[in-house]
Write an enzyme that holds these catalytic residues in place. Structure first.
Site, PDB file in Angstrom:
ATOM      1  N   ASP A   1       0.869  -1.170   0.000  1.00 48.62           N
ATOM      2  CA  ASP A   1       0.000   0.000   0.000  1.00 48.62           C
ATOM      3  C   ASP A   1       0.916   1.234   0.000  1.00 48.62           C
ATOM      4  O   ASP A   1       2.143   1.126   0.094  1.00 48.62           O
ATOM      5  CB  ASP A   1      -0.964  -0.007   1.197  1.00 48.62           C
ATOM      6  CG  ASP A   1      -2.177   0.901   0.934  1.00 48.62           C
ATOM      7  OD1 ASP A   1      -2.120   1.744   0.011  1.00 48.62           O
ATOM      8  OD2 ASP A   1      -3.191   0.779   1.655  1.00 48.62           O
TER       9      ASP A   1
HETATM   10  C1  NOJ Z   1      -3.962   4.036   0.172  1.00 49.04           C
HETATM   11  C2  NOJ Z   1      -5.149   3.137   0.271  1.00 49.04           C
HETATM   12  O1  NOJ Z   1      -5.114   2.406   1.481  1.00 49.04           O
HETATM   13  C3  NOJ Z   1      -5.246   2.153  -0.878  1.00 49.04           C
HETATM   14  O2  NOJ Z   1      -6.422   1.426  -0.758  1.00 49.04           O
HETATM   15  C4  NOJ Z   1      -5.165   2.887  -2.181  1.00 49.04           C
HETATM   16  O3  NOJ Z   1      -5.361   2.007  -3.256  1.00 49.04           O
HETATM   17  C5  NOJ Z   1      -3.817   3.583  -2.249  1.00 49.04           C
HETATM   18  N1  NOJ Z   1      -3.732   4.540  -1.172  1.00 49.04           N
HETATM   19  C6  NOJ Z   1      -3.578   4.288  -3.577  1.00 49.04           C
HETATM   20  O4  NOJ Z   1      -4.339   5.411  -3.678  1.00 49.04           O
END
Ligand code: NOJ
Length: 755
Positions: free
Chosen positions: A287
């Site tokens: 993530d």
């Molecule tokens: C953080 C989020 O937790 C995740 O779900 C998301 O896809 C990413 N950022 C990218 O934006």
């Protein structure tokens, strides 16, 4: 060692090693149809080029567009997130293909969560439709629209089981049940990816967040997630297993630490469970900065150690932070990471790029977007899914549906908020496409019959200056429709709420509406179960609409004026208040279960009662033991009668299947859909099992007076459970089975699995 003993040892060890290799090989990406091409590339790539493939960047990290292009040209990047626009993406791809040394295409990622430009209901709303085909269709449309502007990969579906409505990201999940989360996982992955990832109108899916993110303590985002292995295997992992079976091209690791180990550095979960046991063969992305955040967790001393731990755990691509870029080469030189791990990660990434057809055609047809975005057919599907996601919670004296021509006071801060009805994660949605409830009421019911006074400008508004307009609108009307709830920014990532009650002065607005003596219909647009205990008595009818998306207005007008009949059912239990959380239907059986007859209300305890502990059961003195609305609950304008539950046998062997049937009759006056649910309970097992578990469901349409027999089959894949070590077991013994309208009702039968 004697020769005989040595031989015995070899005979013992060889099959073990061979077996292990076989297991690893089955899950290895080097076995795929692009193996030769991948090997070829790997042979030519420098270590820097390999590490670049493992890096995903945001254009915002670069000082200028030219700096980003230079980085692509210099082979520093494998993937970009958050760029869109066909021409823009084509240019970046052209540089990667034509100007970088090996011409490896980029993979362009984006959060396409519940639609791209056409916005569908939030995922929690989609789950409330229990309509797999419609959810699949919505994802296929989202894929087409996203692909038309150059996106290859979405970070969806989010399949984090969650039992806490305070957690803002419940909006993005399919709620509290692993089966419904698995349904949404399958539907979205099939929708996004279609049958062929190389089709220019499909995109790669990403099952996230692996794993346990939805268990954040207190619902506070990014918080600890202590999850005993028993619950990990039975609750949080099953949707990911389903996602792998459905062919998810990628998986994203989670922000949370799980039992002391950050999910992004969790070697056992990633390499053992996801790769070896489930056979996942796509690539794994972290993530956003979750590798670097292992330092903040206090798990990694610095970026170098974080990179080592994440790679060793099996994370192939790093999103946003740069610990791989900055450290992997040195770690390799020092022998702290293996070349084999790097090659494996790069091979996994290249595999998905090959599957997407990016090597053959990385470019997108720039004329596509104009004909695809918010296409009328897409809007039709958005309207249908929004309709099916709405849950009718209350309908006293058949207040709904309204007759066309009824004079309506349309009030509330969400009645005409084109942006707020879209919900969380809508980077590419456009509020100008939105059709609001006000728009739709004017169209369906005429402007003369629509007296609009929002009363509050937005959901948190504390000013009641608009209330006098509301009173005037109600005076001119026969009925009140109040569109209340949460603005979209109050749910989603990092949007935890400690209190669930309607924000701002909305309760006061409803009190005012109810005081006028006219029927009040309350429509809630929200990203989570809101606290309705304080307000539900103020309404004669309640429609729970989640954030319904672009077509909120027509969908709700159709339901309110009876062009369609509500059929949604809750994918999550609604608590009476925050103090009841966690409350979910599939809780393990207590040794002292509360029942309607044995729980004690706080007001029934005599003053100065003598201390005692007998008769105490599993409940709260103030809220009792039942939720406000149970999982699976949802009314219809029609009514249904469930009868004649029958099972094919009272006793089966583990290897046999059982058929369970019941008759469902539409006893009302509307043609309507009913979601018929099948639950089981394992009455005695080596681990305490839930009081009920959803095992299947069917959504059936019935004409007035029509009866249908629904048939379900249960087999060993439904009747067992995972032990804490992850082994699946079906145990002999007695079971209950219900065919039910929701988790607290139903017709019950009994059967036994014999030894
Ligand atoms: C953080 C989020 O937790 C995740 O779900 C998301 O896809 C990413 N950022 C990218 O934006």
């Amino acid at each position: 060692m004697t020769r005989v003993f040595k031989l015995a040892l070899i005979l013992l060890i060889v099959p073990i090693i061979f077996g292990a290799c076989k297991a690893e090989k089955a899950a290895s990406v080097h076995d795929n149809q692009y193996a030769n091409e991948i090997q070829n590339l790997l042979r030519q790539m420098t270590i820097e080029e390999k590490i670049a493939q493992m890096s995903q960047v945001d254009p915002g990290f670069y000082q200028s567009a030219d700096a980003l292009k230079e980085a692509i040209r210099n082979d520093e990047i494998g993937s970009i997130l958050n760029v869109t626009g066909a021409e823009n993406v084509n240019e970046l791809q052209r540089i990667a293909i034509e100007e970088s040394r090996l011409g490896i295409p980029l993979i362009i990622g984006r959060d396409v969560i519940h639609g791209f430009r056409t916005i569908f209901p939030i995922p929690l709303g989609m789950a409330a439709s229990w309509n797999e085909e419609l959810v699949r269709e919505s994802a296929a449309i989202a894929a087409k629209e996203a692909a038309s502007v150059g996106i290859n990969w979405t970070f969806a579906p989010m399949i984090d089981v969650t039992r806490d409505p305070r957690w803002g990201r419940i909006a993005e999940s399919a709620g509290e049940d692993p089966l419904l989360n698995s349904m949404v996982a399958r539907a979205m992955i099939h929708g996004f990816q279609g049958d062929d990832l190389s089709n220019p109108l499909t995109i790669a899916a990403c099952a996230k967040h692996f794993v346990g993110y939805g268990a954040a303590e207190g619902g506070r985002d990014y918080n600890n997630t202590p999850i005993p292995d028993y619950y990990l295997h039975n609750l949080f992992l099953p949707p990911f297993r389903e996602a792998v079976n459905a062919g998810a091209a990628t998986v994203m690791t989670a922000f949370n630490e799980i039992n002391g180990i950050p999910a992004t550095g969790h070697k056992h979960n990633i390499r053992q469970i996801l790769r070896k046991e489930y056979g996942f063969n796509g690539f794994i992305v972290s993530d956003w900065a979750s590798i670097e955040e292992m330092i903040v967790h206090g798990y990694s001393a610095d970026g170098k150690q974080a990179a080592q731990q994440a790679l060793e755990a099996g994370v192939d691509m790093e999103m946003a932070s740069r610990t791989y870029t900055d450290n992997l080469k040195q770690l390799l030189d020092e022998g702290k990471v293996k070349m084999e791990w790097i090659d494996e990660a790069v091979a996994n990434i290249l595999y998905v790029k090959f599957q997407l057809g990016l090597f053959e055609n990385p470019y997108v047809d720039v004329s596509l977007a104009d004909s695809l975005l918010v296409h009328p057919q897409h809007l039709e599907v958005a309207k249908k899914l929004a309709e099916e996601s709405v849950v009718l919670l209350k309908n006293e004296q058949n207040t709904l549906p309204l007759k066309k021509g009824t004079k309506v006071a349309l009030i509330g801060p969400l009645a005409h908020q084109p942006y707020e009805q879209l919900g969380t994660w809508i980077f590419d949605g456009d509020e100008n496409d939105s059709q609001t409830v006000l728009d739709a009421f004017i169209e369906f019911n005429g402007s003369n019959n629509t007296h609009f006074a929002e009363g509050l400008k937005y959901s948190r508004d504390q000013s009641t200056t608009g209330f006098s307009d509301v009173s005037r609108a109600i005076a001119q009307s026969d009925v009140v429709v109040a569109i209340v709830g949460e603005e979209s920014i109050l749910s989603g990532e990092a949007k935890t709420l400690a209190e669930l009650k309607l924000p701002g002065k909305q309760e006061e607005l409803l009190v005012l509406a109810a005081s006028k003596g006219k029927p009040v219909i309350m429509v809630v647009m929200a990203g989570r179960p809101t606290g309705l205990l304080q307000t539900q008595h103020l309404a004669d009818a309640i429609l729970y609409a989640w954030h319904p998306g672009t077509m909120a207005g027509p969908a709700l007008a159709n339901l309110i004026f009876g062009n369609s009949v509500p059929s949604g059912k809750l994918p999550v239990t609604f608590p009476k208040g925050e103090g009841q959380i966690p409350i979910y239907y599939a809780h393990n059986m207590s040794g002292r279960p509360a029942t309607a007859d044995n729980w004690v209300h706080i007001d029934d305890i005599p003053v100065q009662a003598v201390q005692h502990s007998l008769g105490n059961t599993n409940h709260s003195l103030d809220y009792g033991f039942t939720p406000l609305y149970p999982f699976g609950y949802g009314l219809s304008y029609s009514s249904f009668e469930y009868s004649n539950i029958e099972i094919s046998d009272n006793q089966i062997q583990v290897s046999e299947t059982l058929t369970v049937t019941a008759t469902i009759k539409n006893t009302g006056e509307y043609t309507a859909n009913e979601i018929v649910q099948l639950y089981i309970r394992d009455l005695s097992a080596s681990y305490v099992r839930p009081v009920r578990e959803l095992k299947n469901y069917q959504k059936i349409e019935l004409q007035p007076g029509e009866s249908k027999q629904v048939n379900f089959t249960l087999d060993k894949s439904d009747l067992g459970f995972y032990k804490p070590d992850g082994t699946y077991i079906v145990e002999p013994g007695k079971f209950n089975v219900w065919i039910a309208e929701h988790a607290e009702t139903g017709l019950m039968a009994e059967f036994e699995i014999s030894e």
